[in-house]
Write a protein that holds these residues in place. Structure first.
Motif, PDB file in Angstrom:
ATOM      1  N   ASP A  60       0.954  -1.052   0.278  1.00 33.64           N
ATOM      2  CA  ASP A  60       0.119   0.302  -0.144  1.00 33.64           C
ATOM      3  C   ASP A  60       0.948   1.812   0.755  1.00 33.64           C
ATOM      4  O   ASP A  60       2.410   1.334   0.676  1.00 33.64           O
ATOM      5  N   TYR A  61       0.599   2.624  -0.035  1.00 33.27           N
ATOM      6  CA  TYR A  61       0.862   3.311  -0.521  1.00 33.27           C
ATOM      7  C   TYR A  61       1.122   4.124   0.985  1.00 33.27           C
ATOM      8  O   TYR A  61       0.090   4.258   1.268  1.00 33.27           O
ATOM      9  N   PHE A  62       2.404   4.465   1.576  1.00 34.68           N
ATOM     10  CA  PHE A  62       2.394   5.171   2.763  1.00 34.68           C
ATOM     11  C   PHE A  62       1.565   4.600   4.138  1.00 34.68           C
ATOM     12  O   PHE A  62       1.634   5.467   5.069  1.00 34.68           O
ATOM     13  N   GLY A  63       1.151   3.922   3.860  1.00 33.48           N
ATOM     14  CA  GLY A  63       1.149   2.422   4.904  1.00 33.48           C
ATOM     15  C   GLY A  63       0.833   1.018   4.762  1.00 33.48           C
ATOM     16  O   GLY A  63       0.866   0.633   4.262  1.00 33.48           O
ATOM     17  N   ILE A  64       0.406   0.533   5.664  1.00 29.99           N
ATOM     18  CA  ILE A  64      -0.026  -0.769   6.016  1.00 29.99           C
ATOM     19  C   ILE A  64      -1.562  -0.898   6.405  1.00 29.99           C
ATOM     20  O   ILE A  64      -1.391  -2.319   7.039  1.00 29.99           O
ATOM     21  N   LEU A 127       8.736  10.774   8.090  1.00 25.52           N
ATOM     22  CA  LEU A 127       8.688  11.338   6.300  1.00 25.52           C
ATOM     23  C   LEU A 127       7.672  12.468   6.550  1.00 25.52           C
ATOM     24  O   LEU A 127       6.703  11.914   6.993  1.00 25.52           O
ATOM     25  N   GLU A 128       7.810  13.673   6.308  1.00 29.43           N
ATOM     26  CA  GLU A 128       7.255  14.682   6.299  1.00 29.43           C
ATOM     27  C   GLU A 128       7.110  15.274   4.920  1.00 29.43           C
ATOM     28  O   GLU A 128       7.651  14.759   4.056  1.00 29.43           O
ATOM     29  N   PHE A 129       6.256  15.645   4.710  1.00 25.32           N
ATOM     30  CA  PHE A 129       5.890  16.482   2.923  1.00 25.32           C
ATOM     31  C   PHE A 129       5.050  18.127   4.074  1.00 25.32           C
ATOM     32  O   PHE A 129       3.668  17.661   4.332  1.00 25.32           O
ATOM     33  N   SER A 130       5.833  19.316   2.828  1.00 22.89           N
ATOM     34  CA  SER A 130       5.241  20.544   3.394  1.00 22.89           C
ATOM     35  C   SER A 130       4.285  20.992   2.352  1.00 22.89           C
ATOM     36  O   SER A 130       4.557  20.896   0.884  1.00 22.89           O
ATOM     37  N   TYR A 131       3.079  21.517   2.625  1.00 28.50           N
ATOM     38  CA  TYR A 131       2.223  21.804   1.648  1.00 28.50           C
ATOM     39  C   TYR A 131       1.832  23.380   2.802  1.00 28.50           C
ATOM     40  O   TYR A 131       0.611  23.247   3.688  1.00 28.50           O
ATOM     41  N   LYS A 132       2.409  24.325   1.633  1.00 30.73           N
ATOM     42  CA  LYS A 132       1.511  25.493   2.509  1.00 30.73           C
ATOM     43  C   LYS A 132       0.958  25.762   3.551  1.00 30.73           C
ATOM     44  O   LYS A 132       0.359  26.085   4.607  1.00 30.73           O
ATOM     45  N   GLY A 133       2.675  26.090   4.074  1.00 27.83           N
ATOM     46  CA  GLY A 133       2.411  26.313   5.090  1.00 27.83           C
ATOM     47  C   GLY A 133       2.782  25.640   6.348  1.00 27.83           C
ATOM     48  O   GLY A 133       2.274  25.544   7.285  1.00 27.83           O
ATOM     49  N   TYR A 136       2.870  17.541   6.987  1.00 24.88           N
ATOM     50  CA  TYR A 136       2.021  16.340   6.906  1.00 24.88           C
ATOM     51  C   TYR A 136       3.147  15.536   6.901  1.00 24.88           C
ATOM     52  O   TYR A 136       3.914  14.900   6.530  1.00 24.88           O
ATOM     53  N   ARG A 137       2.760  14.287   8.174  1.00 22.97           N
ATOM     54  CA  ARG A 137       3.711  13.143   8.459  1.00 22.97           C
ATOM     55  C   ARG A 137       2.774  11.806   7.781  1.00 22.97           C
ATOM     56  O   ARG A 137       1.876  11.989   7.096  1.00 22.97           O
ATOM     57  N   CYS A 138       3.743  11.016   7.775  1.00 21.43           N
ATOM     58  CA  CYS A 138       3.236   9.657   6.936  1.00 21.43           C
ATOM     59  C   CYS A 138       2.626   8.881   7.486  1.00 21.43           C
ATOM     60  O   CYS A 138       2.924   7.526   7.712  1.00 21.43           O
ATOM     61  N   ARG A 139       1.336   9.658   7.975  1.00 21.92           N
ATOM     62  CA  ARG A 139       0.189   8.872   8.155  1.00 21.92           C
ATOM     63  C   ARG A 139      -1.411   8.869   7.476  1.00 21.92           C
ATOM     64  O   ARG A 139      -1.370  10.346   7.082  1.00 21.92           O
ATOM     65  N   ARG A 140      -1.717   7.909   8.351  1.00 19.57           N
ATOM     66  CA  ARG A 140      -3.373   8.129   7.117  1.00 19.57           C
ATOM     67  C   ARG A 140      -3.764   8.952   8.139  1.00 19.57           C
ATOM     68  O   ARG A 140      -4.513  10.079   6.878  1.00 19.57           O
ATOM     69  N   GLU A 141      -4.122   9.949   8.937  1.00 16.80           N
ATOM     70  CA  GLU A 141      -4.376  11.625   8.712  1.00 16.80           C
ATOM     71  C   GLU A 141      -3.963  12.455   8.797  1.00 16.80           C
ATOM     72  O   GLU A 141      -4.973  13.129   8.254  1.00 16.80           O
ATOM     73  N   ASP A 142      -2.536  12.207   8.621  1.00 19.65           N
ATOM     74  CA  ASP A 142      -2.131  13.287   7.749  1.00 19.65           C
ATOM     75  C   ASP A 142      -2.378  13.879   6.533  1.00 19.65           C
ATOM     76  O   ASP A 142      -2.569  14.534   5.974  1.00 19.65           O
ATOM     77  N   LEU A 143      -2.650  12.389   6.017  1.00 21.96           N
ATOM     78  CA  LEU A 143      -3.206  11.751   4.470  1.00 21.96           C
ATOM     79  C   LEU A 143      -3.958  12.695   3.594  1.00 21.96           C
ATOM     80  O   LEU A 143      -4.701  13.667   3.061  1.00 21.96           O
ATOM     81  N   GLY A 164      -4.353  12.865  -0.668  1.00 23.88           N
ATOM     82  CA  GLY A 164      -3.619  13.030   0.286  1.00 23.88           C
ATOM     83  C   GLY A 164      -2.150  12.159  -0.308  1.00 23.88           C
ATOM     84  O   GLY A 164      -1.077  12.696  -0.514  1.00 23.88           O
ATOM     85  N   ALA A 165      -2.121  10.663  -0.864  1.00 28.84           N
ATOM     86  CA  ALA A 165      -1.540   9.898  -1.355  1.00 28.84           C
ATOM     87  C   ALA A 165      -0.504  10.569  -2.625  1.00 28.84           C
ATOM     88  O   ALA A 165       0.195  10.356  -2.745  1.00 28.84           O
ATOM     89  N   ASN A 166      -1.781  10.786  -3.584  1.00 29.13           N
ATOM     90  CA  ASN A 166      -0.703  11.307  -4.946  1.00 29.13           C
ATOM     91  C   ASN A 166      -0.321  12.398  -4.739  1.00 29.13           C
ATOM     92  O   ASN A 166       1.156  13.171  -5.521  1.00 29.13           O
ATOM     93  N   GLN A 167      -0.357  13.179  -3.507  1.00 27.73           N
ATOM     94  CA  GLN A 167       0.709  14.660  -3.489  1.00 27.73           C
ATOM     95  C   GLN A 167       1.717  14.652  -2.122  1.00 27.73           C
ATOM     96  O   GLN A 167       2.320  14.712  -2.850  1.00 27.73           O
TER      97      GLN A 167
END
Length: 303
Positions: A60-64, A127-133, A136-143, A164-167
């Protein structure tokens, strides 16, 4: 009557069919599973696969989440012929191939630690991803939050998770640094990289060779290459353009090429293109994957 090997077979190492890259229903991206009970259909397809699948890398993408569902089915008595199920977390690098697709990376985790589910989640949250200030962490809630931030018209959480996973993208250095901080990950994880031109390192070749160093860095940090291309398999066994000594010096050693069905629909479950099945010689245990990385010539074949 055919011999059915146990997880640790007393008669020695046998060849078993593995599908190390297979998406279950509910996968975060490109989920094409349909019907009233797609998970039941998925499980039944694996159970009735021919040749029989004996080891599964549930992807799965970014999760299990998919892995956890398949494990629950196994615990309820399903998948009796499958001796090993392990999580395969697919990530995307913030690097485009010449086909304008992100490079795909795979984190294969051992299921042997009783706390592996919690440990994997903790590792991914690094693992983190920044967007519009916002970060977001690599977890379901943040996606889900990222998906809604990217498209405010989305209200459904599953649609938002997919968006979110696509971005969500990670940098190569971020992944390397996160692994370096986790002794648990170093002991319990293998890194695979897609080898094709569309979403793999082969797509980083250009006329000027401007991606050569980056491509070599990524491949050097990988334990496994996901490819069914016979030329790539020969190269990574030291039987192609690079010698064994050169692979040791420039790429960190020999690497096995693995291949799965990459199923995103019921029709593709256990059905890799061209019937290119993945066979691994060894017990149905994660240790066999580690051994394949040491002895790719002797322990893996695709065909």
């Amino acid at each position: 009557m055919p011999h059915v090997p146990s997880i640790f077979d007393p008669i020695g190492s046998l060849w078993n069919r593995w599908d190390p890259h297979i998406h279950a229903p509910g996968t975060a991206l490109n989920d094409q599973y349909k019907g009233a009970d797609p998970m039941e259909e998925f499980i039944s397809r694996v159970e009735n696969s021919e040749p029989r699948i004996r080891a599964l890398g549930v992807t799965d993408y970014f999760g299990i989440e998919g892995y956890e569902k398949v494990i629950a089915a196994k615990r309820s008595g399903r998948l009796p012929d499958v001796g090993l199920i392990f999580p395969n977390v697919e990530l995307r690098f913030s690097i485009e191939t010449k086909k304008a697709s992100p490079i795909n990376i795979h984190l294969l985790f051992s299921p042997e630690d009783p706390d592996h589910v919690i440990r994997i989640r903790r590792f991914l949250e690094g693992l983190e991803f920044s967007y519009k200030g916002e970060t977001y962490r690599c977890r379901r809630e943040d996606l889900i939050l990222l998906g809604k931030a990217h498209d405010p018209l989305i209200s459904d959480d599953e649609v938002a998770r997919s968006a979110g996973a696509n971005q969500f993208k990670v940098t190569f250095q971020q992944l390397v640094d996160t692994i370096e901080k986790s002794d648990w990950a170093k002991r319990n994880m293998l890194v695979g990289v897609a080898g094709g031109e569309k979403d793999g390192t082969a797509g980083l070749r250009d006329q000027d060779g401007s991606f050569a160093a980056l491509r070599k860095q990524i491949e050097r940090h990988a334990n496994i290459v996901f490819s069914s291309n016979s030329n790539q398999a020969e190269f990574w066994r030291g039987e192609g353009a690079a010698s064994v000594d050169e692979l040791d010096r420039e790429y960190g050693g020999l690497k096995p090429c693995l291949h799965g069905s990459d199923a995103h629909s019921v029709e593709k479950v256990g059905m890799p293109d061209g019937e290119r099945y993945c066979w691994i010689k060894g017990d149905l245990a994660f240790e066999s994957l580690r051994q394949v990385c040491i002895e790719p010539k002797e322990r893996v074949t695709i065909g």
